[in-house]
Enzyme design. Structure first.
Site, PDB file in Angstrom:
ATOM      1  CB  CYS A  19      -1.002  -0.071   1.205  1.00 26.90           C
ATOM      2  SG  CYS A  19      -1.926  -1.503   1.393  1.00 26.90           S
ATOM      3  CG  HIS A  43      -3.451   2.978   2.465  1.00 22.66           C
ATOM      4  ND1 HIS A  43      -3.742   2.719   1.216  1.00 22.66           N
ATOM      5  CD2 HIS A  43      -3.409   1.794   3.203  1.00 22.66           C
ATOM      6  CE1 HIS A  43      -4.216   1.436   1.062  1.00 22.66           C
ATOM      7  NE2 HIS A  43      -3.784   0.936   2.434  1.00 22.66           N
ATOM      8  CG  ASN A  46      -6.552  -1.115   1.282  1.00 28.05           C
ATOM      9  OD1 ASN A  46      -5.917  -0.887   0.559  1.00 28.05           O
ATOM     10  ND2 ASN A  46      -6.113  -1.940   2.375  1.00 28.05           N
TER      11      ASN A  46
HETATM   12  O1  UT7 Z   1      -3.721  -1.816   3.628  1.00 30.03           O
HETATM   13  C1  UT7 Z   1      -2.586  -1.900   4.321  1.00 30.03           C
HETATM   14  C2  UT7 Z   1      -2.839  -2.402   5.690  1.00 30.03           C
HETATM   15  N1  UT7 Z   1      -4.301  -3.050   5.816  1.00 30.03           N
HETATM   16  C3  UT7 Z   1      -4.859  -2.439   6.998  1.00 30.03           C
HETATM   17  O2  UT7 Z   1      -4.630  -1.229   7.423  1.00 30.03           O
HETATM   18  C4  UT7 Z   1      -6.208  -3.197   7.754  1.00 30.03           C
HETATM   19  C5  UT7 Z   1      -6.179  -3.094   9.201  1.00 30.03           C
HETATM   20  N2  UT7 Z   1      -7.036  -3.814   9.973  1.00 30.03           N
HETATM   21  C6  UT7 Z   1      -8.444  -3.480   9.928  1.00 30.03           C
HETATM   22  O3  UT7 Z   1      -8.647  -2.656   8.974  1.00 30.03           O
HETATM   23  C7  UT7 Z   1      -9.364  -4.158  10.924  1.00 30.03           C
HETATM   24  O4  UT7 Z   1      -8.404  -4.733  11.902  1.00 30.03           O
HETATM   25  C8  UT7 Z   1     -10.173  -5.098  10.298  1.00 30.03           C
HETATM   26  C9  UT7 Z   1     -11.275  -4.356   9.567  1.00 30.03           C
HETATM   27  C10 UT7 Z   1      -9.766  -5.989   8.881  1.00 30.03           C
HETATM   28  C11 UT7 Z   1     -11.044  -5.655  11.272  1.00 30.03           C
HETATM   29  O5  UT7 Z   1     -11.539  -4.988  12.394  1.00 30.03           O
HETATM   30  P1  UT7 Z   1     -11.345  -5.213  13.897  1.00 30.03           P
HETATM   31  O6  UT7 Z   1     -12.203  -4.257  14.481  1.00 30.03           O
HETATM   32  O7  UT7 Z   1      -9.973  -5.140  14.045  1.00 30.03           O
HETATM   33  O8  UT7 Z   1     -11.995  -6.496  13.869  1.00 30.03           O
HETATM   34  P2  UT7 Z   1     -11.483  -8.086  14.533  1.00 30.03           P
HETATM   35  O9  UT7 Z   1     -10.599  -8.488  13.363  1.00 30.03           O
HETATM   36  O10 UT7 Z   1     -11.053  -7.813  15.765  1.00 30.03           O
HETATM   37  O11 UT7 Z   1     -12.904  -8.925  14.471  1.00 30.03           O
HETATM   38  C12 UT7 Z   1     -14.025  -8.681  15.571  1.00 30.03           C
HETATM   39  C13 UT7 Z   1     -15.219  -9.466  15.313  1.00 30.03           C
HETATM   40  C14 UT7 Z   1     -14.570 -10.947  15.228  1.00 30.03           C
HETATM   41  O12 UT7 Z   1     -15.557 -11.785  15.758  1.00 30.03           O
HETATM   42  P3  UT7 Z   1     -15.464 -12.345  17.416  1.00 30.03           P
HETATM   43  O13 UT7 Z   1     -14.174 -13.187  17.478  1.00 30.03           O
HETATM   44  O14 UT7 Z   1     -15.553 -11.067  18.195  1.00 30.03           O
HETATM   45  O15 UT7 Z   1     -16.517 -13.001  17.496  1.00 30.03           O
HETATM   46  C15 UT7 Z   1     -14.477 -11.416  13.645  1.00 30.03           C
HETATM   47  O16 UT7 Z   1     -14.703 -12.658  13.668  1.00 30.03           O
HETATM   48  O17 UT7 Z   1     -15.504  -9.316  14.128  1.00 30.03           O
HETATM   49  C16 UT7 Z   1     -15.720 -10.515  13.298  1.00 30.03           C
HETATM   50  N3  UT7 Z   1     -15.653 -10.075  11.761  1.00 30.03           N
HETATM   51  C17 UT7 Z   1     -16.711 -10.122  11.158  1.00 30.03           C
HETATM   52  N4  UT7 Z   1     -18.234 -10.057  11.341  1.00 30.03           N
HETATM   53  C18 UT7 Z   1     -18.839  -9.598  10.459  1.00 30.03           C
HETATM   54  C19 UT7 Z   1     -14.458 -10.236  11.145  1.00 30.03           C
HETATM   55  N5  UT7 Z   1     -14.850 -10.096   9.821  1.00 30.03           N
HETATM   56  C20 UT7 Z   1     -16.161  -9.786   9.627  1.00 30.03           C
HETATM   57  C21 UT7 Z   1     -16.872  -9.359   8.601  1.00 30.03           C
HETATM   58  N6  UT7 Z   1     -18.293  -9.227   9.194  1.00 30.03           N
HETATM   59  N7  UT7 Z   1     -16.612  -9.140   7.525  1.00 30.03           N
END
Ligand code: UT7
Length: 347
Positions: free
Chosen positions: A133, A274, A304
Site C-alpha cells: 500500500c 492511504h 482499500n
Molecule cells: O492496507 C494495508 C493495511 N491494511 C489495513 O490497514 C487493515 C487493518 N485492519 C483493519 O482494518 C481491521 O482490523 C479490520 C477491519 C480488518 C477488522 O476490524 P477489527 O475491529 O480489528 O475486527 P476483528 O478482526 O477484531 O474482529 C472482530 C469480530 C470477530 O468476531 P469475534 O471473534 O469477536 O466473535 C470477527 O470474527 O468481528 C468478526 N468479523 C466480522 N463480522 C462480520 C471479522 N470480519 C467480519 C465481517 N463481518 N466481515
C-alpha cells in the site's frame, strides 16, 4: 503546548532534505476504476457479514471490481493517459515510469513495461516496485530523487491493483476490504518552491507474516500442488495487528515529514492518507490534531485499493478543486512488508 509530533520524532532517522534546487512537482493526475460496483449488500449474500459491521468497522460501503478481460495494466494505462492529458505533455517526453503494485499483470515482464509500450513512452525506463500500500509514496520518493539528481526531468508514477484476483472470496476477514483501480501522477522538474518538499520511506520486515500472499514465488511456485491445496495464492491478514501498527507508523511518517520541513500539523492544507480503514485514518488524524475538513477520504466508494489508493484520492481531490497553488499536501502510507512513508508537497 507541545506539538503533536514532539514525542514521536525524537528517535526517527532524519534524512538530509532540500540539498538540491530541483524537486519533483506533480503537474497532472489521473485515475481509472472498473465500472462494476460491489456493494456491502451484495457481500452479505457471499459471506457471513453485514453492511452495519462493514460500515462501522471500516467505513467502506462499496468497492470496484475488475471484469474478465480487465487487468492491472488496463487501469494503469487509462489513469496514466489521463494524467498525461492534464499535464499537457506527450508520453515520449517521459524519462521514467514507476509502478507500485502487488498485483502485476505477470511476474515477468514488469507491468510498468506494459504501460510504457501502451502509452508510447519511447525513451522511458520502466520498472515495478513492490511496496504494497506504500507503493505510490515509495514511487514518488524514487522519482523525486531521480529528478533532484538531474538524471530525469519528467516521470510517471502509478499505483495500480486488481486485488480481487488474490482476495479469498470465502474469507470475511479480508474480502470485504479490498477493491481494484489505478491512479497516476506526472511529475516534472521544478526549480521553485512548489513540488515535493521531502519524502520519508521506511520498512519493518519483522511483521511480514501479518499481511501476505505467499503463493507463486520461489518459495511456493505457482505450479506446486501445495500452493493450490493450501490456497497459498490468496491474500491473508492479521487485521488487528496491522491496524495497531498502521496508526503508529503513519503518525511517525507524517511527523518526520513535518519536522524535516520545520512545519507543524497546522500548516497542512490537505492530508491524503492511504485509504485502508476509516478508523485508522481518524485515529491518525486525531494524533496529528487535524480536523475533518483537512482529511481526504474516499474509501467508502472504493475500499482499500493498496498502492492505488493514494493516487486515486489525490486525483479526486485535484479534480474536485481541493488543491490550490501553494497548498501544503501530506501523503501518508502504510502497507504490507511492513512498509510506510510520507511525502510532503507544496502544490
Ligand atoms: O492496507 C494495508 C493495511 N491494511 C489495513 O490497514 C487493515 C487493518 N485492519 C483493519 O482494518 C481491521 O482490523 C479490520 C477491519 C480488518 C477488522 O476490524 P477489527 O475491529 O480489528 O475486527 P476483528 O478482526 O477484531 O474482529 C472482530 C469480530 C470477530 O468476531 P469475534 O471473534 O469477536 O466473535 C470477527 O470474527 O468481528 C468478526 N468479523 C466480522 N463480522 C462480520 C471479522 N470480519 C467480519 C465481517 N463481518 N466481515
Amino acid at each position: 503546548m507541545l506539538s503533536p509530533c514532539t514525542n514521536v520524532t525524537r528517535n526517527l532517522r532524519m534524512l538530509p532534505n532540500g540539498y538540491a534546487m530541483l524537486r519533483a512537482r506533480i503537474i497532472g493526475t489521473g485515475s481509472s476504476l472498473p465500472n462494476k460496483i460491489l456493494t456491502n449488500a451484495e457481500l452479505e449474500r457471499m459471506v457471513d457479514t453485514n453492511d452495519e459491521w462493514i460500515t462501522t468497522r471500516t467505513g467502506i460501503k462499496q468497492r470496484r471490481i475488475a471484469a474478465e478481460g480487465e487487468f492491472t495494466s488496463t487501469f494503469a494505462v487509462e489513469a496514466s493517459l489521463r494524467a498525461l492529458e492534464m499535464a499537457g505533455i506527450s508520453a515520449d517526453e517521459l524519462d521514467l515510469i514507476i509502478l507500485g503494485t502487488v498485483t502485476p499483470d505477470f511476474p515477468l515482464p514488469s507491468t510498468a513495461c506494459i504501460i510504457q509500450h501502451e502509452i508510447g513512452a519511447r525513451k522511458a525506463a520502466a520498472f515495478d516496485i513492490s511496496a504494497a500500500c506504500s507503493g505510490f509514496v515509495y514511487g514518488l520518493s524514487i522519482a523525486d530523487k531521480y529528478i533532484r539528481s538531474g538524471i530525469a526531468k519528467k516521470a510517471l508514477v502509478v499505483g495500480a491493483e486488481v486485488l480481487s484476483r488474490i482476495v479469498d472470496w470465502t474469507d470475511r476477514n479480508t474480502c470485504i476490504l479490498f477493491g481494484d483501480g489505478a491512479g497516476a501522477a506526472v511529475v516534472d522538474a521544478s526549480d521553485n518552491d512548489n513540488g515535493v518538499l521531502s519524502t520519508h520511506i521506511y520498512s519493518n520486515g519483522s511483521f511480514w507474516e501479518t499481511l501476505y500472499q505467499v503463493g507463486s514465488g520461489s518459495r511456493n511456485p505457482a505450479t506446486s500442488k501445495r500452493t493450490i491445496d493450501e490456497r497459498l495464492f490468496y491474500l491473508k491478514m492479521e487485521g488487528n495487528d496491522v491496524f495497531k501498527h498502521a496508526v503508529r507508523a503513519m503518525e511517525e511518517a507524517a511527523c518526520a515529514a513535518l519536522s524535516a520541513n520545520d512545519m507543524s500539523p497546522s500548516d497542512i492544507s490537505l492530508f491524503i492518507p492511504h485509504q485502508a480503514n476509516k478508523r485508522i485514518i481518524d485515529a491518525t488524524a486525531k494524533r496529528l490534531g487535524l480536523t475533518e475538513d483537512k482529511v481526504f477520504i474516499n474509501l467508502h466508494n472504493y475500499g482499500n485499493t493498496s498502492a492505488a489508493s493514494i493516487p486515486i484520492a489525490l486525483d479526486e481531490a485535484n479534480r474536485a478543486g481541493r488543491l490550490s497553488s501553494g497548498d501544503i499536501v501530506l501523503l501518508d502510507a502504510f502497507g504490507g512488508g511492513f512498509t510506510y512513508g510520507s511525502a510532503l508537497m507544496r502544490w
